[in-house]
Design an enzyme around this catalytic site. Structure first.
Site, short mmCIF file in Angstrom:
data_model
loop_
_atom_site.label_atom_id
_atom_site.label_comp_id
_atom_site.label_asym_id
_atom_site.label_seq_id
_atom_site.Cartn_x
_atom_site.Cartn_y
_atom_site.Cartn_z
N HIS A 5 0.83 -1.20 0.00
CA HIS A 5 0.00 0.00 0.00
C HIS A 5 0.86 1.25 0.00
O HIS A 5 2.06 1.20 0.29
CB HIS A 5 -0.96 0.02 1.20
CG HIS A 5 -0.30 0.08 2.53
ND1 HIS A 5 -0.10 -1.03 3.31
CD2 HIS A 5 0.24 1.12 3.24
CE1 HIS A 5 0.50 -0.69 4.43
NE2 HIS A 5 0.73 0.62 4.42
N HIS A 74 2.56 11.84 -7.37
CA HIS A 74 1.16 11.50 -7.59
C HIS A 74 0.94 10.00 -7.48
O HIS A 74 1.89 9.23 -7.49
CB HIS A 74 0.70 11.99 -8.98
CG HIS A 74 1.44 11.35 -10.11
ND1 HIS A 74 2.59 11.89 -10.65
CD2 HIS A 74 1.24 10.18 -10.80
CE1 HIS A 74 3.03 11.11 -11.63
NE2 HIS A 74 2.24 10.06 -11.73
N GLU A 122 -2.96 10.72 -11.25
CA GLU A 122 -2.86 10.67 -12.70
C GLU A 122 -3.75 9.56 -13.22
O GLU A 122 -3.75 8.44 -12.69
CB GLU A 122 -1.41 10.39 -13.11
CG GLU A 122 -1.21 10.33 -14.62
CD GLU A 122 0.23 10.04 -15.02
OE1 GLU A 122 0.58 10.34 -16.16
OE2 GLU A 122 1.00 9.50 -14.18
#
Length: 126
Positions: A5, A74, A122
């Site tokens: 994660h 991002h 994105e």
């Protein structure tokens, strides 16, 4: 080995869970309060954690806002159609900050959206 994660700190947990589940279509996989530490962890993703990398949303109860800094770039999500994804995200109240189109110096179609805490996401067209 595999990536499990990515953790991001959020100021308003329910607002962030709503964005990732309702706007981006992820599922809330688990959520747990840690009263002694005054924080809550919530995990969201597109599939079960046993097979997919997910996002850990960390909410420290006494912190409503964070400075994002300049080191983080991002998160990236693959989408079938970036143009359609931008329209759907905008219709659900999400903020599109770079419309879908070919990336600079390339042909891959991308777009960028911003989550409620300012993190960039994105969208990369398959």
């Amino acid at each position: 080995m595999r990536l499990l994660h990515t953790m991001i700190r959020v100021g308003h947990l329910d607002r962030s869970i709503g964005f990732y589940t309702e706007v981006l279509g992820m599922r809330l996989l688990r959520r747990k309060d840690y009263p002694e530490g005054r924080f809550t962890l919530a995990f969201v993703g597109y599939g079960d954690e046993s097979e997919n990398a997910v996002i850990e949303l960390t909410h420290n109860w006494d912190t409503a806002e964070y400075e994002l800094g300049s080191g983080f770039g991002h998160l990236a999500i693959e989408v079938e159609d970036a143009y359609q994804a931008c329209d759907a995200i905008r219709e659900k109240g999400g903020q599109v900050v770079r419309e879908a189109g070919p990336m600079k110096h390339g042909t891959t179609v991308i777009a960028f959206v911003k989550d409620p805490d300012g993190y960039m996401i994105e969208l990369i067209q398959r």
